[in-house]
Design a protein around this motif. Structure first.
Motif, PDB file in Angstrom:
ATOM      1  N   GLN A 227       0.851  -1.186   0.000  1.00  0.00           N
ATOM      2  CA  GLN A 227       0.000   0.000   0.000  1.00  0.00           C
ATOM      3  C   GLN A 227       0.884   1.232   0.000  1.00  0.00           C
ATOM      4  N   LYS A 228       0.320   2.356  -0.394  1.00  0.00           N
ATOM      5  CA  LYS A 228       1.074   3.610  -0.398  1.00  0.00           C
ATOM      6  C   LYS A 228       1.180   4.155   1.022  1.00  0.00           C
ATOM      7  N   LEU A 229       2.317   4.785   1.326  1.00  0.00           N
ATOM      8  CA  LEU A 229       2.564   5.297   2.666  1.00  0.00           C
ATOM      9  C   LEU A 229       1.551   6.366   3.074  1.00  0.00           C
ATOM     10  N   ARG A 230       0.977   7.045   2.108  1.00  0.00           N
ATOM     11  CA  ARG A 230       0.025   8.101   2.426  1.00  0.00           C
ATOM     12  C   ARG A 230      -1.188   7.565   3.192  1.00  0.00           C
ATOM     13  N   ALA A 231      -1.436   6.258   3.125  1.00  0.00           N
ATOM     14  CA  ALA A 231      -2.560   5.681   3.865  1.00  0.00           C
ATOM     15  C   ALA A 231      -2.432   5.977   5.354  1.00  0.00           C
ATOM     16  N   GLY A 232      -1.214   5.907   5.853  1.00  0.00           N
ATOM     17  CA  GLY A 232      -0.987   6.214   7.261  1.00  0.00           C
ATOM     18  C   GLY A 232      -0.922   7.697   7.546  1.00  0.00           C
ATOM     19  N   PHE A 233      -0.474   8.488   6.562  1.00  0.00           N
ATOM     20  CA  PHE A 233      -0.388   9.937   6.762  1.00  0.00           C
ATOM     21  C   PHE A 233      -1.781  10.552   6.893  1.00  0.00           C
ATOM     22  N   GLN A 234      -2.730   9.963   6.205  1.00  0.00           N
ATOM     23  CA  GLN A 234      -4.078  10.530   6.155  1.00  0.00           C
ATOM     24  C   GLN A 234      -5.023   9.929   7.191  1.00  0.00           C
ATOM     25  N   ASP A 235      -4.585   8.869   7.867  1.00  0.00           N
ATOM     26  CA  ASP A 235      -5.461   8.182   8.811  1.00  0.00           C
ATOM     27  C   ASP A 235      -5.420   8.862  10.182  1.00  0.00           C
ATOM     28  N   THR A 236      -6.539   8.839  10.887  1.00  0.00           N
ATOM     29  CA  THR A 236      -6.631   9.497  12.194  1.00  0.00           C
ATOM     30  C   THR A 236      -6.619   8.510  13.350  1.00  0.00           C
ATOM     31  N   ALA A 237      -6.226   7.262  13.109  1.00  0.00           N
ATOM     32  CA  ALA A 237      -6.141   6.268  14.180  1.00  0.00           C
ATOM     33  C   ALA A 237      -5.139   6.720  15.234  1.00  0.00           C
ATOM     34  N   ALA A 238      -5.356   6.287  16.466  1.00  0.00           N
ATOM     35  CA  ALA A 238      -4.539   6.737  17.598  1.00  0.00           C
ATOM     36  C   ALA A 238      -3.049   6.496  17.376  1.00  0.00           C
ATOM     37  N   GLN A 239      -2.686   5.337  16.815  1.00  0.00           N
ATOM     38  CA  GLN A 239      -1.268   5.034  16.621  1.00  0.00           C
ATOM     39  C   GLN A 239      -0.607   5.972  15.612  1.00  0.00           C
ATOM     40  N   HIS A 240      -1.343   6.457  14.642  1.00  0.00           N
ATOM     41  CA  HIS A 240      -0.788   7.441  13.705  1.00  0.00           C
ATOM     42  C   HIS A 240      -0.691   8.823  14.354  1.00  0.00           C
ATOM     43  N   ASN A 241      -1.674   9.184  15.155  1.00  0.00           N
ATOM     44  CA  ASN A 241      -1.625  10.480  15.850  1.00  0.00           C
ATOM     45  C   ASN A 241      -0.445  10.541  16.809  1.00  0.00           C
ATOM     46  N   ILE A 242      -0.190   9.449  17.506  1.00  0.00           N
ATOM     47  CA  ILE A 242       0.954   9.380  18.423  1.00  0.00           C
ATOM     48  C   ILE A 242       2.255   9.621  17.668  1.00  0.00           C
ATOM     49  N   ALA A 243       2.336   9.101  16.456  1.00  0.00           N
ATOM     50  CA  ALA A 243       3.561   9.194  15.650  1.00  0.00           C
ATOM     51  C   ALA A 243       3.563  10.418  14.730  1.00  0.00           C
ATOM     52  N   ASP A 244       2.854  11.475  15.112  1.00  0.00           N
ATOM     53  CA  ASP A 244       2.829  12.705  14.301  1.00  0.00           C
ATOM     54  C   ASP A 244       2.346  12.436  12.885  1.00  0.00           C
ATOM     55  N   HIS A 245       1.266  11.659  12.780  1.00  0.00           N
ATOM     56  CA  HIS A 245       0.581  11.426  11.503  1.00  0.00           C
ATOM     57  C   HIS A 245       1.457  10.686  10.491  1.00  0.00           C
ATOM     58  N   GLY A 246       2.011   9.599  10.966  1.00  0.00           N
ATOM     59  CA  GLY A 246       2.805   8.757  10.084  1.00  0.00           C
ATOM     60  C   GLY A 246       3.107   7.431  10.754  1.00  0.00           C
ATOM     61  N   TYR A 247       4.258   6.860  10.395  1.00  0.00           N
ATOM     62  CA  TYR A 247       4.701   5.589  10.970  1.00  0.00           C
ATOM     63  C   TYR A 247       6.024   5.808  11.710  1.00  0.00           C
ATOM     64  N   ASP A 248       6.101   5.215  12.907  1.00  0.00           N
ATOM     65  CA  ASP A 248       7.355   5.173  13.666  1.00  0.00           C
ATOM     66  C   ASP A 248       7.320   3.890  14.491  1.00  0.00           C
ATOM     67  N   HIS A 249       6.980   2.788  13.841  1.00  0.00           N
ATOM     68  CA  HIS A 249       6.604   1.554  14.525  1.00  0.00           C
ATOM     69  C   HIS A 249       7.482   0.371  14.114  1.00  0.00           C
ATOM     70  N   TYR A 250       7.616  -0.546  15.065  1.00  0.00           N
ATOM     71  CA  TYR A 250       8.382  -1.765  14.831  1.00  0.00           C
ATOM     72  C   TYR A 250       7.467  -2.843  14.266  1.00  0.00           C
ATOM     73  N   PHE A 251       7.851  -3.384  13.116  1.00  0.00           N
ATOM     74  CA  PHE A 251       7.121  -4.472  12.466  1.00  0.00           C
ATOM     75  C   PHE A 251       7.906  -5.771  12.666  1.00  0.00           C
ATOM     76  N   ILE A 252       7.218  -6.805  13.113  1.00  0.00           N
ATOM     77  CA  ILE A 252       7.839  -8.107  13.339  1.00  0.00           C
ATOM     78  C   ILE A 252       7.725  -8.922  12.063  1.00  0.00           C
ATOM     79  N   PHE A 253       8.851  -9.347  11.516  1.00  0.00           N
ATOM     80  CA  PHE A 253       8.838 -10.074  10.248  1.00  0.00           C
ATOM     81  C   PHE A 253       8.285 -11.490  10.421  1.00  0.00           C
ATOM     82  N   ASN A 254       7.514 -11.925   9.418  1.00  0.00           N
ATOM     83  CA  ASN A 254       7.057 -13.315   9.371  1.00  0.00           C
ATOM     84  C   ASN A 254       8.167 -14.253   8.921  1.00  0.00           C
TER      85      ASN A 254
END
Length: 346
Positions: A227-254
């Motif tokens: 997906q395009k990164l803008r999906a997170g920039f435009q979303d108002t979910a709490a985890q995006h708001n915490i990260a200043d309207h983006g991603y700053d998160h750890y992803f665990i690889f499968n």
């Protein structure tokens, strides 16, 4: 293939490695900082695809860690302290009450010893550093090597090796901000990103892991099909708001797919494929990039780059159920991440 050396500010050396395809990477011995990566778009135009300062003097502070080697522990350590073998170790609180990226005198501020080398189809740099016991508050005398290898398949391999005479936390990464549009022509909002991950780590208001792993399914954190990164920039979910309207998160690889992550810029055609033996990575989208920085090609702004910080999670120092960051005394830390650059001809 060739390696060029240039003295910078009368105290640093910048190495430029050029492969047989005319593509190049430039690295400072200060902080092991990658200052520039020149790769072609679908029309063959060579352009820079990482963020770097216009003036080298700005790397002396480098508050955003552009291109730098980060350690001893990349990421945030809660309360700037941890317990190990029954002892509490206190670190510098350089991010509010927490410890970030090894502190203000971490590996991004070190002048590394450098040896260049050339192989049949590759060339590279071996960077080495000795970190003394209690350096930055961490236990153990630590010997570190980081090897950058740039080959004719347009792959940048980063090998991390280390050993310590005491048990110590260690989670090394490179903090390059990628922008595949070339020469910062656009933000990364339209970068199409795929990540082989079913879970990401929840953050609190201070960007500290809560200890909870959240499923990506049904959220803007689901990159499994791209997906395009803008999906997170435009979303108002709490985890995006915490990260200043983006991603700053750890992803665990499968670790089920052949690669761990892919980024594509459809406009330029440039692609970036990431393979690693690390258990996960922090996806950071430059959510709070100062607007007053003079970068090589343009002024800085939010979402101008994306970091793929492959590493083990410092959350394991305070929570169970995460990959460990403790390097036992006398054992070898040996990790590799490969960034492969290509072009989508469509």
């Amino acid at each position: 293939m060739n390696i060029e050396k240039q003295t910078i500010l009368e105290k640093w050396i910048e190495y430029t490695l050029t492969n047989d395809n005319g593509m190049s990477i430039s690295v400072l011995n200060f902080g092991g900082i990658i200052t520039k990566i020149m790769v072609p778009d679908r029309k063959g135009n060579l352009e820079n695809v990482v963020l770097g300062y216009k003036n080298h003097t700005d790397y002396e502070r480098n508050p955003h860690f552009f291109g730098a080697l980060v350690g001893r522990v990349a990421g945030r350590i809660q309360g700037a302290s941890f317990e190990l073998n029954g002892q509490t170790y206190s670190l510098e609180a350089n991010d509010g009450e927490n410890h970030l990226h090894g502190g203000t005198s971490g590996f991004h501020q070190v002048i590394w010893q450098v040896e260049s080398f050339q192989l049949k189809n590759a060339l590279g740099l071996k960077l080495s550093h000795q970190s003394a016991d209690r350096d930055g508050g961490y236990p153990g005398n630590l010997d570190v090597e980081v090897i950058y290898t740039w080959n004719n398949s347009n792959e940048l391999s980063i090998d991390y090796r280390a050993n310590s005479d005491q048990d110590t936390p260690l989670a090394l990464t490179n903090h390059s901000y990628f922008n595949l549009s070339g020469d910062l022509k656009a933000t990364v909002q339209n970068h199409q990103v795929t990540i082989d991950s079913d879970y990401f780590v929840e953050l609190d208001e201070q960007l500290i892991p809560t200890g909870e792993k959240l499923p990506v399914s049904g959220s803007t954190f689901d990159f499994r099909s791209g997906q395009k990164l803008r999906a997170g920039f435009q979303d108002t979910a709490a985890q995006h708001n915490i990260a200043d309207h983006g991603y700053d998160h750890y992803f665990i690889f499968n670790n089920k797919a052949g690669v761990n992550a892919v980024a594509i810029d459809e406009e330029s055609g440039r692609t970036l494929t990431i393979k690693t033996d690390q258990p996960g990575m922090v996806l950071y989208t430059a959510n709070s990039l100062s607007n007053n920085l003079e970068l090589r090609e343009a002024a800085s702004r939010n979402h101008l780059g994306v970091c793929f910080e492959t590493q083990a999670p410092p959350a394991s120092l305070h929570h169970t159920g995460f990959p460990d960051v403790i390097l036992p005394a006398g054992t070898e830390y040996n990790k590799r991440t490969v960034f492969s650059f290509g072009v989508d001809k469509k």
